[in-house]
Design a protein around this motif. Sequence first.
Motif, PDB file in Angstrom:
ATOM      1  N   LEU A  58       0.751  -1.165  -0.111  1.00 25.66           N
ATOM      2  CA  LEU A  58      -0.090   0.021  -0.114  1.00 25.66           C
ATOM      3  C   LEU A  58       0.863   1.266  -0.029  1.00 25.66           C
ATOM      4  O   LEU A  58       0.573   2.250  -0.734  1.00 25.66           O
ATOM      5  CB  LEU A  58      -0.896   0.083   1.209  1.00 25.66           C
ATOM      6  N   PHE A  59       1.918   1.174   0.850  1.00 23.83           N
ATOM      7  CA  PHE A  59       2.967   2.432   0.866  1.00 23.83           C
ATOM      8  C   PHE A  59       3.246   2.563  -0.590  1.00 23.83           C
ATOM      9  O   PHE A  59       3.550   3.571  -1.112  1.00 23.83           O
ATOM     10  CB  PHE A  59       4.304   2.002   1.900  1.00 23.83           C
ATOM     11  N   GLU A  60       3.825   1.398  -1.187  1.00 21.53           N
ATOM     12  CA  GLU A  60       4.468   1.446  -2.580  1.00 21.53           C
ATOM     13  C   GLU A  60       3.295   2.213  -3.454  1.00 21.53           C
ATOM     14  O   GLU A  60       3.735   3.097  -4.416  1.00 21.53           O
ATOM     15  CB  GLU A  60       4.748   0.309  -3.217  1.00 21.53           C
ATOM     16  N   ARG A  61       2.014   1.508  -3.470  1.00 21.91           N
ATOM     17  CA  ARG A  61       0.998   2.022  -4.400  1.00 21.91           C
ATOM     18  C   ARG A  61       0.642   3.491  -4.342  1.00 21.91           C
ATOM     19  O   ARG A  61      -0.079   4.200  -5.233  1.00 21.91           O
ATOM     20  CB  ARG A  61      -0.084   1.138  -4.432  1.00 21.91           C
ATOM     21  N   ASN A  62       0.764   3.930  -3.195  1.00 19.86           N
ATOM     22  CA  ASN A  62       0.423   5.191  -3.118  1.00 19.86           C
ATOM     23  C   ASN A  62       1.576   6.363  -2.913  1.00 19.86           C
ATOM     24  O   ASN A  62       1.411   7.535  -2.273  1.00 19.86           O
ATOM     25  CB  ASN A  62      -0.171   5.367  -1.426  1.00 19.86           C
ATOM     26  N   GLY A  63       2.635   5.972  -3.690  1.00 23.39           N
ATOM     27  CA  GLY A  63       3.491   7.097  -4.030  1.00 23.39           C
ATOM     28  C   GLY A  63       4.599   7.166  -2.999  1.00 23.39           C
ATOM     29  O   GLY A  63       5.252   8.247  -2.955  1.00 23.39           O
ATOM     30  N   ARG A  64       4.841   6.083  -2.118  1.00 23.14           N
ATOM     31  CA  ARG A  64       5.903   6.063  -1.051  1.00 23.14           C
ATOM     32  C   ARG A  64       5.693   7.486  -0.238  1.00 23.14           C
ATOM     33  O   ARG A  64       6.861   7.999   0.036  1.00 23.14           O
ATOM     34  CB  ARG A  64       7.067   6.186  -1.891  1.00 23.14           C
ATOM     35  N   LEU A  65       4.622   7.851   0.056  1.00 25.96           N
ATOM     36  CA  LEU A  65       4.526   9.028   0.961  1.00 25.96           C
ATOM     37  C   LEU A  65       4.728   8.522   2.409  1.00 25.96           C
ATOM     38  O   LEU A  65       4.056   7.796   2.782  1.00 25.96           O
ATOM     39  CB  LEU A  65       3.096   9.582   0.742  1.00 25.96           C
TER      40      LEU A  65
END
Length: 162
Positions: free
Chosen positions: A31-38
């Motif tokens: 989820l972190f990766e998919r959400n742009g590493r924000l």
Amino acid sequence: MAEPVAIRKISSILDEMNQMQDRIMRRAYDLFERNGRLFGRDLDHWLQAEREFLWKPAVELREGDGEFVLEAAVSGLDPKDIDIEVTPEDIVLKADIQHEHKEKKGTLHICEFESGRMFRSIHLPKKINPDKVKAEFNNGLLRLTAEVAAEARAKKIKPEAA
């Protein structure tokens, strides 16, 4: 009438909990990766991953008269599908939940039922005797009674005159 539920004694729940934590951690990272590493949304990602993998039923744990009473709200489950594991320190409730729509007629507007895995681990404040745990299921409520181990009970000592 209350229906009895089988209980299985195990030595440790640590391996299974570690496996579940690893699956949740991998999904949270996805989820972190998919959400742009924000950064700063770690907890949101973790909680979303946990919700995707687990259903945690509401529970109540009481102690009285030398025993624990654990009640869990598990409506919609068949008692034979509930897996209960006990150690002297923990009680684990597990079940696989499948929700399917049997009829395809009409328009489905809302469905909050989910398929997945129920997993609830309760660490007890005192040791219990795993051989003295009983479980029954009635009207969607699972009720376990567990005798507090003799060595965990408080002892009364009377002072002697010196």
